[in-house]
Every structure is written in C-alpha cells, then in structure tokens.
Design a protein around this motif. Structure first.
Motif, mmCIF file in Angstrom:
data_model
loop_
_atom_site.group_PDB
_atom_site.id
_atom_site.type_symbol
_atom_site.label_atom_id
_atom_site.label_comp_id
_atom_site.label_asym_id
_atom_site.label_seq_id
_atom_site.Cartn_x
_atom_site.Cartn_y
_atom_site.Cartn_z
ATOM 1 N N UNK A 114 -20.564 -2.387 22.400
ATOM 2 C CA UNK A 114 -19.877 -1.361 23.212
ATOM 3 C C UNK A 114 -19.435 -0.253 22.358
ATOM 4 N N UNK A 115 -19.587 -0.233 21.160
ATOM 5 C CA UNK A 115 -19.392 0.949 20.363
ATOM 6 C C UNK A 115 -20.312 1.097 19.093
ATOM 7 N N UNK A 116 -20.808 2.200 18.953
ATOM 8 C CA UNK A 116 -21.951 2.405 17.811
ATOM 9 C C UNK A 116 -21.297 3.258 16.586
ATOM 10 N N UNK A 117 -20.991 2.688 15.460
ATOM 11 C CA UNK A 117 -20.417 3.894 14.351
ATOM 12 C C UNK A 117 -21.806 4.297 13.584
ATOM 13 N N UNK A 118 -21.875 5.488 13.264
ATOM 14 C CA UNK A 118 -22.749 5.900 12.360
ATOM 15 C C UNK A 118 -22.353 6.146 11.008
ATOM 16 N N UNK A 119 -23.132 6.049 10.231
ATOM 17 C CA UNK A 119 -22.740 6.299 8.665
ATOM 18 C C UNK A 119 -23.710 7.216 8.205
ATOM 19 N N UNK A 120 -23.199 8.184 7.403
ATOM 20 C CA UNK A 120 -24.270 9.008 6.435
ATOM 21 C C UNK A 120 -23.759 9.045 5.362
ATOM 22 N N UNK A 121 -24.203 8.881 4.196
ATOM 23 C CA UNK A 121 -23.607 9.240 2.910
ATOM 24 C C UNK A 121 -22.173 8.663 2.503
ATOM 25 N N UNK A 122 -22.054 7.434 3.118
ATOM 26 C CA UNK A 122 -20.852 6.897 2.973
ATOM 27 C C UNK A 122 -19.299 7.408 3.959
ATOM 28 N N UNK A 123 -19.937 8.344 4.839
ATOM 29 C CA UNK A 123 -18.739 8.758 5.899
ATOM 30 C C UNK A 123 -19.354 8.559 7.345
ATOM 31 N N UNK A 124 -18.156 8.306 8.198
ATOM 32 C CA UNK A 124 -18.724 8.238 9.811
ATOM 33 C C UNK A 124 -18.684 9.634 10.259
ATOM 34 N N UNK A 125 -20.257 9.652 10.704
ATOM 35 C CA UNK A 125 -20.345 10.801 11.106
ATOM 36 C C UNK A 125 -20.520 10.919 12.919
#
Ligand SMILES: Nc1ncnc2c1ncn2[C@@H]1O[C@H](COP(=O)(O)OP(=O)(O)OP(=O)(O)O)[C@@H](O)[C@H]1O
Length: 319
Positions: A229-240
């Motif tokens: 339902x929901x996609x959370x993307x991380x880059x270098x330890x942060x939610x982008x």
C-alpha cells in the motif's frame, strides 16, 4: 508525495481512520568500527498504520535492514524512539523486548530459519508453545495454516525434504499463526524464483488482510513494492520518498479461504499503557557498546529531549 507519512498521519488522526501501529520519532542509528563512523539512519520520523502493507526499498547499504531491526526492537537506537501501539520499545530491557517480540511480532526471513530437526507442523507450532497454547489447539491451528499455504501433505516433512519455496511457505505460516500485530519480512523472496516470489507475496498479503496485520517488507526488488500500500525509499539512512498506491494484488477476496479466527489462538492485545521499565535509562547490550559513538550527540538510548518529552516519558503515543 507525503514525506514521512504526513498524509497518512493526518488520516490516522481522523476518528474513523485506522490507528497508528508503529510510530518512529527522530530515530538515529550510528555504528562505529574502529575510527570509522557510519550513520546508518539519520533522523527518521514515520507513522505506520494498523493493517498497512509497507515496503522499505533502497540500494544496498541505504539502511533498510537497520530500519527494520529498529522497528522490530532487534537493535537499540543511538537516539530517538520507536513505539508499537503505546509501548516505547526503545526503552524496554532486553528481557522485556524478547517477551514483547514473542507476543506481538512475527518474522519472515530470507533464509527461512526453520529448525532443521523439526517437521513443518512442529515449526509452525513453535511460536504458540511460548504463548502457552495447548497441544491440541496448536496442532489444529498449525494444520489449518499449513493447509492455507498449500502444504497440508508436507506437515510431517522436515525442512531438508522441502524446496526453498515450500520452506518459505512454512515460514509464513509460522510468522502469522499466533496472530502477531506486525509481521516483519527481510528480503523474504531473496532466494526464490519469479513464480515462487509471486506466490509468497500473495500469501503474505492475503494473511495480512485477513487478520488485519501490519506487514513490513524490506526488499531490493522493485517489483515486490507493487504488492504494498505504501513504499518508503531510503537513501543514505534518510527517507527520500514515501508514496502510497494501489497494490497490484489486494488479497481481500482470497482472504476468505484462510482459516477462521476461531481456528487460531486468540489475538494478543497490546498493552493499554506503557510497560513499566526495569531501568530508567536503558543500558545498551554489551555487544553494541563499542559501536556507539560517545560523541554522537545525546547519550546512547537516552529518551528524546523535551519539548515533547513529557508524553514520551510516559510511553504514550502523541495522538
Ligand atoms: N552491525 C553493524 N556494524 C557496523 N556497520 C553496520 C552494521 N550494520 C549495518 N551497518 C552499516 O550501516 C549501513 C546500512 O546498512 P544496512 O544493512 O541497514 O543496509 P541495507 O540497505 O539493508 O543493505 P543491503 O540491501 O545490502 O542489505 C551500511 O553502511 C552498513 O555497512
């Protein structure tokens, strides 16, 4: 695009909307090996709702597994807090955490993690033993779950007598059988082929819909995200990015074929208030101590500072 679940947070606060299951505030995790400092998670703020299917994606080293470990209370944060329901799990002792995980959380692993000396039935029964469920009820529930994942005829087979896909289906039955509030899956399809990946994803979604469980999946595979339902993307330890969308498979229609709730153990109830902690300040597990930077701002694991600290101290959600 909602950042940090902003839109969902608002929805959660509406009287009729789903309740937050997990709430993360100012979460930071720093590892140190020798002189090197790795900020695995920078400052994560997040709210995940009851019954939500969430995928955490990102490139290798972006912090996905670290975040999952934090959400599941498998590691202590350097700073910040993770609430599950009204419990600030970051403040629980290791013993309390172990009990909390056993009662309320389920896990699906990339390498299945079945006990090799036990049959499929015994593996699925295992979480219920810790909950004091009687043997006859355990067997009935485990059989119902194995039937639901298409493995009734394999109930008395050991893991070595089953394919990877079959082992993962046992793993799913084991994760969901005791009706945990949240199921965490770290790369659950990492060792499976495309066809089996689809089966496994559909199965997990179906269970989560049927029993209104929150499902959190960490994956490299962008196609897995289609089931969320929901996609959370991380880059270098942060939610982008933090995006909600309609999943390719809803699972609700097929969920009726799953065991009735009466065939399974009673749904565990999350604590209404904070769990009393044994320690005011959480000590770090000895193994982590060398990894924590003494100069990384706050003392490790200290609760977040005021202004919102009054409620945090009581271990209550800010809703
Ligand atoms: N126990 C640890 N000690 C030191 N550094 C660690 C530890 N665990 C993770 N890290 C570091 O933290 C960062 C995030 O790692 P993490 O495993 O969370 O990434 P990931 O996105 O899950 O990667 P992958 O997809 O390759 O599994 C990486 O730079 C990693 O090297």
């Amino acid at each position: 695009m909602p950042e940090g679940g902003g839109t969902l947070e608002t929805a959660a606060r509406a009287k009729t909307g789903p309740k937050p299951m997990i709430s993360v505030r100012h979460l930071r995790k720093v590892y140190r090996i020798g002189d090197e400092k790795v900020v695995a998670l920078a400052d994560i703020n997040l709210e995940i709702l009851k019954g939500q299917v969430v995928c955490i994606v990102g490139t290798s080293g972006s912090g996905k597994s670290t975040l999952l470990n934090q959400l599941a209370g498998l590691e202590k944060p350097t700073r910040g807090s993770v609430y599950i329901g009204k419990t600030n799990i970051s403040r629980l002792s290791e013993n309390q955490l172990a009990i909390f995980r056993q009662r309320f959380l389920g896990f699906v692993f990339q390498s299945y993690n079945l006990l090799p000396t036990m049959t499929a039935l015994e593996n699925v029964s295992l979480p219920m033993i810790f909950k004091g469920v009687s043997k006859s009820k355990r067997n009935k529930a485990s059989m119902a779950m194995l039937a639901a994942v298409g493995l009734k005829k394999r109930a008395h087979h050991k893991p070595t007598q089953m394919s990877g896909g079959q082992q993962q289906r046992v793993g799913i039955a084991r994760a969901f059988v005791s009706r945990p509030k949240v199921v965490f899956a770290d790369e659950p399809t990492g060792n499976l082929d495309t066809r089996t990946t689809i089966d496994v994803m559909r199965m997990m979604v179906r269970f989560a819909r049927r029993y209104q469980q929150t499902l959190i999946i960490v994956t490299h595979d962008p196609e897995i995200a289609d089931y969320a339902d929901r996609v959370i993307t991380l880059i270098d330890g942060a939610i982008t990015s933090d995006v909600t969308h309609t999943p390719i498979y809803d699972g609700t229609a097929d969920a009726d074929s799953l065991p009735p709730e009466s065939a399974l153990p009673e749904e565990p109830k999350l604590p209404e208030g904070p769990i009393p902690t044994e320690e005011e300040e959480l000590p770090l597990p000895p193994d982590d101590e060398p990894l924590i930077l003494p100069d990384d701002g706050d003392a490790p694991c200290a609760p977040p500072p005021a202004p919102a600290a009054a409620e945090e101290e009581k271990g209550e959600l800010p809703i």
